[in-house]
Every structure is written in C-alpha cells, then in structure tokens.
Scaffold this active site. Structure first.
Site, mmCIF file in Angstrom:
data_model
loop_
_atom_site.group_PDB
_atom_site.id
_atom_site.type_symbol
_atom_site.label_atom_id
_atom_site.label_comp_id
_atom_site.label_asym_id
_atom_site.label_seq_id
_atom_site.Cartn_x
_atom_site.Cartn_y
_atom_site.Cartn_z
ATOM 1 N N ASP A 43 39.642 21.555 6.819
ATOM 2 C CA ASP A 43 39.326 20.451 5.853
ATOM 3 C C ASP A 43 39.385 19.089 6.598
ATOM 4 O O ASP A 43 39.972 18.249 5.907
ATOM 5 C CB ASP A 43 39.929 20.550 4.604
ATOM 6 C CG ASP A 43 39.211 19.442 3.446
ATOM 7 O OD1 ASP A 43 38.316 18.996 3.630
ATOM 8 O OD2 ASP A 43 39.897 19.549 2.356
ATOM 9 N N LEU A 99 32.347 15.554 9.365
ATOM 10 C CA LEU A 99 32.211 14.745 10.582
ATOM 11 C C LEU A 99 31.419 13.331 10.242
ATOM 12 O O LEU A 99 31.560 12.696 11.304
ATOM 13 C CB LEU A 99 31.516 15.532 11.585
ATOM 14 C CG LEU A 99 32.236 16.796 12.177
ATOM 15 C CD1 LEU A 99 31.286 17.652 13.243
ATOM 16 C CD2 LEU A 99 33.476 16.803 12.440
ATOM 17 N N ARG A 100 31.241 13.003 9.022
ATOM 18 C CA ARG A 100 30.932 11.672 8.720
ATOM 19 C C ARG A 100 29.646 11.088 9.127
ATOM 20 O O ARG A 100 29.121 10.084 8.720
ATOM 21 C CB ARG A 100 32.100 10.468 9.116
ATOM 22 C CG ARG A 100 33.550 11.065 8.567
ATOM 23 C CD ARG A 100 33.623 11.109 7.081
ATOM 24 N NE ARG A 100 34.952 11.536 6.673
ATOM 25 C CZ ARG A 100 35.390 11.871 5.572
ATOM 26 N NH1 ARG A 100 34.288 12.606 4.837
ATOM 27 N NH2 ARG A 100 36.523 12.115 5.241
ATOM 28 N N HIS A 136 39.672 9.315 7.858
ATOM 29 C CA HIS A 136 39.440 8.056 7.370
ATOM 30 C C HIS A 136 40.032 7.010 8.385
ATOM 31 O O HIS A 136 40.839 7.316 9.318
ATOM 32 C CB HIS A 136 40.094 7.883 6.136
ATOM 33 C CG HIS A 136 39.326 8.985 5.196
ATOM 34 N ND1 HIS A 136 38.258 8.597 4.325
ATOM 35 C CD2 HIS A 136 39.911 10.082 4.400
ATOM 36 C CE1 HIS A 136 38.019 9.746 3.622
ATOM 37 N NE2 HIS A 136 39.183 10.493 3.689
ATOM 38 N N ASP A 185 31.179 20.159 -1.491
ATOM 39 C CA ASP A 185 32.490 20.041 -1.140
ATOM 40 C C ASP A 185 32.769 18.245 -1.496
ATOM 41 O O ASP A 185 31.896 17.407 -0.712
ATOM 42 C CB ASP A 185 32.938 20.304 0.241
ATOM 43 C CG ASP A 185 34.459 20.078 0.067
ATOM 44 O OD1 ASP A 185 35.140 20.765 -0.287
ATOM 45 O OD2 ASP A 185 34.792 19.113 1.179
ATOM 46 N N ASN A 221 28.793 15.993 2.721
ATOM 47 C CA ASN A 221 29.056 14.649 2.204
ATOM 48 C C ASN A 221 29.066 13.497 2.975
ATOM 49 O O ASN A 221 29.918 12.662 3.102
ATOM 50 C CB ASN A 221 30.344 14.572 1.379
ATOM 51 C CG ASN A 221 31.745 14.715 2.009
ATOM 52 O OD1 ASN A 221 31.486 15.214 3.182
ATOM 53 N ND2 ASN A 221 32.628 14.432 1.620
ATOM 54 N N HIS A 225 39.661 25.584 0.322
ATOM 55 C CA HIS A 225 40.962 24.694 0.324
ATOM 56 C C HIS A 225 41.798 25.063 -1.041
ATOM 57 O O HIS A 225 42.061 24.280 -1.580
ATOM 58 C CB HIS A 225 40.920 23.424 0.592
ATOM 59 C CG HIS A 225 39.789 22.606 -0.171
ATOM 60 N ND1 HIS A 225 39.434 22.691 -1.342
ATOM 61 C CD2 HIS A 225 38.926 21.752 0.347
ATOM 62 C CE1 HIS A 225 38.475 21.882 -1.852
ATOM 63 N NE2 HIS A 225 38.201 21.329 -0.768
HETATM 64 O O1 DOR Z 1 40.843 15.260 0.574
HETATM 65 C C1 DOR Z 1 39.545 15.435 0.736
HETATM 66 N N1 DOR Z 1 38.646 14.581 1.599
HETATM 67 N N2 DOR Z 1 38.910 16.468 0.054
HETATM 68 C C2 DOR Z 1 37.520 16.593 0.075
HETATM 69 O O2 DOR Z 1 37.116 17.596 -0.694
HETATM 70 C C3 DOR Z 1 36.917 15.694 0.651
HETATM 71 C C4 DOR Z 1 37.268 14.957 1.773
HETATM 72 C C5 DOR Z 1 36.543 13.755 2.358
HETATM 73 O O3 DOR Z 1 35.400 14.021 2.569
HETATM 74 O O4 DOR Z 1 37.417 12.739 2.400
#
Ligand code: DOR
EC number: 3.5.2.3
Length: 447
Positions: free
Chosen positions: A309, A65-66, A313, A156, A96, A236
């Site tokens: 997942d 969710l960034r 972006h 992850d 992350n 995944h």
């Molecule tokens: O494709 C992915 N994007 N795999 C991941 O494990 C992380 C994720 C991301 O945070 O963009």
C-alpha cells in the site's frame, strides 16, 4: 545440460541447509546447485554472492504511483526506482491517479512510461478503476481496461458504498477473468480519519474510525462472494475482527483472499501520539491485539499475501495539523526489512515471506515470477538480513518520505535486484559499476 551465462555463487536460500549457486541462462533459471568453492563456471559471468540471502523477485499487488497527475508526490520513474530498491520485480499500481485510470488511454500511458523509464523492469501492471472517476456511481469500462492491460479492478481509496454496484463489478470482473480488490471501510463511519477509535484518539481529541467500520464491509463483500461464488480480494486488512470473518468464510469455502501490509504488523495506534501525521493511514493503525491477529493469520494462510500500500505524499502535505494531512505511508523500500524483523522474533520465517510477497501474489494475479524452477524468469533479490540502515529522506528513492520508520534504524537490506538475469538495481559493493553509475544517473544519487 546447457551451460550458464550467469552464476551467482555462495548464497543462502531459505529452507536449504547448505550454501547454493544460482545458475541462469538467457534470462531464465537453469537451476540451483550446492555451492562448491572453486567451481569454475566457464563463459559465465560469475558474481560472488558472499553469503547473501537469495530470494525471488517480489510482487507488490498494491502501490500508488501517482502518475498521471500528482507527480510531486511520486511518478512512475521514481516509484519503480523505489520498487527496485525494495526488491520488487512486479508492481501493481492503483487507479486513484488524476485523471483516474478509468480509460484505456490512462492505462496505456502508465505502461508506456514504465517501458520508457525502466525498460528492463520492475514490470508495471496497472489496476483499473472499478467505477468511473472512482465516484461509486457507475461502473468503469472494465472490458476496455482489461483489453488495455489492467490486471485487476479496484476503487482503492474510495470504498464503494453501493452493494448492488459492487456486486455487478465482481460479476463483470470475473467474466473478464480478473478479480476485484476491495478497499473495505464502511464509508459513512469516519471516512479518512486515518486513526483508530480508541484510547489514543480519545486522549488526543481526534476523531477515530472503529475497526468495525472495516469489518462491516468485509462482511458484506464476503457475503457477496459466497452468494455469487465469485472471488473477492480484500485489500490492507488491519484488524482482528476482519480476520475472524475471513477465517470463518474460508473454512466454508467462500472464494475470498486477503492482504495486509508490513506497517500493520509493526505499528499500533500509539504511533499517532504527538499528532504524528506520518502514522496517518487508511485504514488506520490499530492495537497490539490486532497486530498479533494479523501475524497469526499470515502464518496460517487466513491472509494470503503481503502488499505495501505504498502511498507517497509530499513533506509539505504531511506537515499540517493531523486532520488536514492525507492518509498514506511510503512503503516499497522498507517492506522487506520490516518483514524480516518478524523472522528475528520467530513470528514468521523466510519461507513465509517468500510465499506472502512473491509466489502467492504473483499466482493470484497471474504475473510472471520465479520459484527457482528451471525455465522461470531469473528475477531474484540478493538480501543482506544483517545490514543495518537508517531510514532518512536521502536513503529513499521514492519521492514519498512519509513513513513512521523515518529516523529509525532497520535491519536487513536489499543489495541487488535482477530481473530476467539483468541487474536493475545494485547497492554498494554489490554493484557492477556500470549499473551503479546508470542508477545514479537516473535517480540523482547513490544510497
Ligand atoms: O492511506 C491510504 N492512502 N489508503 C488508501 O487507501 C489510499 C492511499 C493514498 O492513495 O494515499
């Protein structure tokens, strides 16, 4: 028997031969009874379900969710809007972020933002970092994170190379009553390639990552789970090789659980043709043979859950040469449609989807959920399996429009999500006016 204060009538419940009415009271399920036209539920709010499919609220055990730090890609408000539109009453969000969720203050920030923006749910459950800064060098303060409300731990996006550190992480997590979610990609083998090593990568001249890179780490961590007798959850899973290892391990009683995602069930490496960065994901899309192995593993219980997942972006980040684009697919809003497509093909049935996207993940991570047993939280989805919709940037509530589904027409759409008996998301004519207006106010558009 207590009288309902909410009745949703004339619904199809998977595996039930007749139409049903869902009866709720004070935010909980009272019961499900056969639909009898004309029944008056006095003093209840009655909603005509008009033949929609009734599903429990879904649990997504894997979403990015960034927030904090990358709010141009997504934030907690927009991510939970996407979750609501996708039918998810529970969302577990990955660590992350920037800064990484490796301290109690970040966990608390996340839950506070969720409570401020979506007080009635979807409920947000943060996942704590396994290692400080996700750097794979030292463990994060796992007890502090658990105390702050994290429901699992994961590195992850940055797989842990150090087996000894990973072993200690599993041990500490288990002492805290939580489990580790393992991103399996052997980190020295084409990290971040985002594309399978095979015929398509050769033709396109792109570096690919072989399936064995995933399977090597799956094997390592399954061996650790066997040795320690401590559970590990594999995130995944994308390929047959991993499925075969998991199947053998489960047959021997190793405490391993696994997830895969709707995109691995629909798309193959062929999607990358034309250097399509919308199909760049980690682990990468594989082959038709892998797709078939994953679907069979879901049917047979070798893979325990589905997760999105969801990895949003920004458009400008994906509109780059393939090698420079970030990995990830925006998945919360297409998950249920993509899953139901498999029911049309006879590969899964609706009851499998309920098990894989609701009861199994909620049980695994001990989250509230609805099995339509009296007393359960009245978290439910009204789903129209026949409604076709075109995936466009405007149709998605997520800020992340990065999905290979973009421009395609999907069949099956979430029409409403109720959490604790309250409508948190409604679409079109299913919308009680007040909620639809509130939803537009919050998210700037209807869909
Ligand atoms: O494709 C992915 N994007 N795999 C991941 O494990 C992380 C994720 C991301 O945070 O963009």
């Amino acid at each position: 028997m207590a009288l309902p204060d909410l009745a949703v009538t004339n619904l199809i419940l998977p595996e039930t031969p007749h139409a049903v009415d869902l009866l709720c009271r004070k935010g909980h399920v009272l019961g499900v009874s056969p639909h009898a036209p004309g029944t008056a539920y006095e003093n209840a709010r009655v909603i005509d379900g008009r033949g929609l499919t009734l599903l429990p609220g879904l649990t997504d055990a894997h979403a990015h969710l960034r927030e904090p730090g990358q709010e141009w890609k997504e934030d907690i408000a927009s991510g939970l809007a996407a979750a609501a539109a996708g039918g998810f009453s529970n969302v577990m969000c990955m660590a992350n972020t920037s800064p990484v969720n490796d301290t109690a203050s970040i966990t608390e920030h996340m839950t506070k933002r969720a409570a401020e923006t979506w007080p009635g749910g979807p409920r947000l459950f943060p996942i704590g970092a396994l290692t400080r800064g996700l750097l794979g060098k030292e463990l994060a303060p796992m007890a502090e994170l658990a105390q702050a409300g994290c429901v699992a731990f994961s590195n992850d996006g940055r797989p842990v190379a150090d087996a000894e550190l990973f072993r200690h992480a599993m041990e500490y997590a288990w002492d805290l009553g939580l489990r580790v979610i393992d991103h399996c990609e052997e980190p020295t083998m084409s990290p971040g390639a985002g594309m399978n090593e095979g015929r398509v990568s050769s033709r396109l001249g792109l570096p690919g990552q072989p399936d064995v890179a995933e399977a090597i780490q799956v094997a390592r961590d399954v061996l650790l789970a066997d040795y320690l007798r401590i559970p590990v959850h594999l995130a995944h899973v994308s390929c047959r090789r991993s499925v075969e290892i998991i199947e053998r391990a489960k047959a021997r009683g190793v405490p391993v659980t696994a997830e895969t995602c709707p995109h691995y069930l629909h798309f193959t490496e062929a999607e990358v043709e034309g250097y399509n960065t919308l199909a760049k994901v980690s682990p990468p899309l594989r082959t038709r043979d892998d797709v078939l192995a994953l679907i069979q593993a879901l049917r047979e219980g070798v893979i325990d859950i589905l997760a999105t997942d969801h990895a949003p972006h920004a458009a400008h980040e994906k509109e780059t040469p393939f090698g420079e684009a970030p990995c990830g697919i925006s998945g919360l809003e297409t998950a249920l449609s993509l899953s139901f497509v498999l029911t049309d093909k006879g590969m899964l049935d609706a009851a499998d989807i309920v098990r894989l996207f609701s009861s199994n993940p909620a049980r695994l991570f001990k989250l509230p959920h609805n099995t339509f047993t009296p007393g359960d939280p009245a978290d439910f989805v009204l789903f129209d399996p026949r409604q076709a919709w075109k995936v466009t940037p405007e149709s998605l509530f997520s800020k992340g429009k990065n999905t290979p589904c973009l421009g395609r027409t999907l069949t099956g759409r979430v029409m409403a999500l109720y959490i604790g008996g309250q409508p948190v998301f409604t679409r079109g004519e299913c919308a009680p006016a007040a909620t639809a207006a509130a939803s537009r106010r919050t998210h700037g558009r209807s869909s």
